[in-house]
Scaffold this active site. Structure first.
Site, PDB file in Angstrom:
ATOM      1  N   LYS A  11      -5.739 -14.333 -11.968  1.00 15.82           N
ATOM      2  CA  LYS A  11      -4.974 -15.141 -12.922  1.00 15.82           C
ATOM      3  C   LYS A  11      -4.893 -14.465 -14.302  1.00 15.82           C
ATOM      4  CE  LYS A  11      -5.972 -19.603 -10.679  1.00 15.82           C
ATOM      5  NZ  LYS A  11      -6.468 -20.993 -10.915  1.00 15.82           N
ATOM      6  N   TYR A  51       2.282 -24.418  -7.283  1.00 19.64           N
ATOM      7  CA  TYR A  51       1.326 -25.493  -7.526  1.00 19.64           C
ATOM      8  C   TYR A  51       1.958 -26.880  -7.351  1.00 19.64           C
ATOM      9  CZ  TYR A  51      -2.597 -22.572  -9.085  1.00 19.64           C
ATOM     10  OH  TYR A  51      -3.672 -21.703  -9.140  1.00 19.64           O
ATOM     11  N   ASN A 114      -9.680 -20.032 -14.733  1.00 18.95           N
ATOM     12  CA  ASN A 114     -10.810 -19.745 -13.845  1.00 18.95           C
ATOM     13  C   ASN A 114     -10.603 -18.512 -12.967  1.00 18.95           C
ATOM     14  OD1 ASN A 114      -8.945 -20.847 -12.132  1.00 18.95           O
ATOM     15  ND2 ASN A 114     -10.219 -22.538 -11.432  1.00 18.95           N
ATOM     16  N   HIS A 117      -7.286 -17.486  -7.771  1.00 21.70           N
ATOM     17  CA  HIS A 117      -6.817 -18.480  -6.798  1.00 21.70           C
ATOM     18  C   HIS A 117      -7.101 -17.946  -5.405  1.00 21.70           C
ATOM     19  CE1 HIS A 117      -4.287 -21.177  -4.440  1.00 21.70           C
ATOM     20  NE2 HIS A 117      -3.947 -20.091  -3.780  1.00 21.70           N
ATOM     21  N   GLU A 128       1.746 -19.414   1.145  1.00 26.24           N
ATOM     22  CA  GLU A 128       1.568 -18.713  -0.129  1.00 26.24           C
ATOM     23  C   GLU A 128       1.853 -17.221   0.011  1.00 26.24           C
ATOM     24  OE1 GLU A 128      -1.731 -21.957  -1.739  1.00 26.24           O
ATOM     25  OE2 GLU A 128      -2.381 -19.900  -1.339  1.00 26.24           O
TER      26      GLU A 128
HETATM   27  O1  CDP Z   1      -8.180 -23.346  -7.455  1.00 29.01           O
HETATM   28  P1  CDP Z   1      -8.909 -24.402  -6.654  1.00 29.01           P
HETATM   29  O2  CDP Z   1      -8.360 -24.546  -5.255  1.00 29.01           O
HETATM   30  O3  CDP Z   1     -10.401 -24.217  -6.687  1.00 29.01           O
HETATM   31  O4  CDP Z   1      -8.677 -25.805  -7.422  1.00 29.01           O
HETATM   32  P2  CDP Z   1      -7.496 -26.891  -7.295  1.00 29.01           P
HETATM   33  O5  CDP Z   1      -8.138 -28.232  -7.327  1.00 29.01           O
HETATM   34  O6  CDP Z   1      -6.578 -26.585  -6.157  1.00 29.01           O
HETATM   35  O7  CDP Z   1      -6.709 -26.725  -8.681  1.00 29.01           O
HETATM   36  C1  CDP Z   1      -5.800 -25.668  -8.856  1.00 29.01           C
HETATM   37  C2  CDP Z   1      -6.019 -25.097 -10.237  1.00 29.01           C
HETATM   38  O8  CDP Z   1      -5.677 -26.070 -11.213  1.00 29.01           O
HETATM   39  C3  CDP Z   1      -7.457 -24.709 -10.586  1.00 29.01           C
HETATM   40  O9  CDP Z   1      -7.865 -23.457 -10.062  1.00 29.01           O
HETATM   41  C4  CDP Z   1      -7.406 -24.711 -12.104  1.00 29.01           C
HETATM   42  O10 CDP Z   1      -6.797 -23.512 -12.598  1.00 29.01           O
HETATM   43  C5  CDP Z   1      -6.475 -25.891 -12.370  1.00 29.01           C
HETATM   44  N1  CDP Z   1      -7.226 -27.129 -12.658  1.00 29.01           N
HETATM   45  C6  CDP Z   1      -7.329 -27.574 -13.978  1.00 29.01           C
HETATM   46  O11 CDP Z   1      -6.810 -26.935 -14.889  1.00 29.01           O
HETATM   47  N2  CDP Z   1      -8.040 -28.727 -14.258  1.00 29.01           N
HETATM   48  C7  CDP Z   1      -8.613 -29.433 -13.275  1.00 29.01           C
HETATM   49  N3  CDP Z   1      -9.295 -30.557 -13.580  1.00 29.01           N
HETATM   50  C8  CDP Z   1      -8.509 -29.015 -11.943  1.00 29.01           C
HETATM   51  C9  CDP Z   1      -7.807 -27.850 -11.663  1.00 29.01           C
HETATM   52 MG    MG Z   2      -6.565 -25.266  -4.553  1.00 29.04          MG
END
Ligand code: CDP
Ligand code: MG
Length: 140
Positions: A11, A51, A114, A117, A128
């Site tokens: 990212k 997303y 973070n 992805h 994807e």
């Molecule tokens: O990336 P991952 O699958 O671990 O998490 P997700 O629940 O699918 O969320 C996608 C992305 O949204 C995360 O990797 C974060 O960059 C962002 N996110 C955020 O900004 N704030 C949150 N409370 C949860 C997710």
């Molecule tokens: Mg995810």
């Protein structure tokens, strides 16, 4: 166990801090093979499509803004149980909750910024990968 492919993004917070090589070393050190990779700036439309599952969440707008704020590196990773293995070495979404030694524990700045992805299931991995790579760009 079976050989799988998963989709990865390094990212903007990672590319901005010049961490492509450091993260790739963790990926390869875990036994995953980078079989496709390109650095690109994604468009707002690409980020919104990617997303879309999160479009109703309060963080969606910030997430899309973040993903287009700097270049990303998109990748296809291959290996035994690659989808679960990559999720394991990525660590939890929130770096504060990520296990020691994981990519997010070591490198992530926050729950939003973070660093990486990784796909969460075979169907999302296939979708994807197809969004960002054509077949002849993937060399396994
Ligand atoms: O990336 P991952 O699958 O671990 O998490 P997700 O629940 O699918 O969320 C996608 C992305 O949204 C995360 O990797 C974060 O960059 C962002 N996110 C955020 O900004 N704030 C949150 N409370 C949860 C997710
Ligand atoms: Mg995810």
């Amino acid at each position: 166990m079976a050989v799988e492919r998963t989709f990865s993004i390094l990212k903007p917070d990672a590319t901005e801090r010049n961490l492509t090589g450091a993260i790739n070393a963790l990926i390869e050190g875990a036994g995953l093979r980078i079989i496709a990779q390109k650095r690109m700036r994604i468009t707002r439309a690409q980020a919104e499509t990617f997303y879309a599952v999160h479009s109703a969440r309060p963080f969606f707008g910030e997430l899309v803004d973040f993903m287009i704020s700097a270049p990303v590196v998109v990748q296809v990773l291959e290996g035994e149980s690659a989808i679960a293995k990559y999720r394991e070495i990525m660590g939890a979404t929130d770096p504060a909750k990520a296990a020691a030694g994981t990519i997010r524990k070591v490198h992530a700045k926050s729950i939003g910024e973070n660093s990486v992805h990784g796909s969460d299931a075979p169907d999302t991995a296939a979708r994807e990968i197809a969004q960002f790579f054509s077949g002849n760009e993937i060399v396994g």
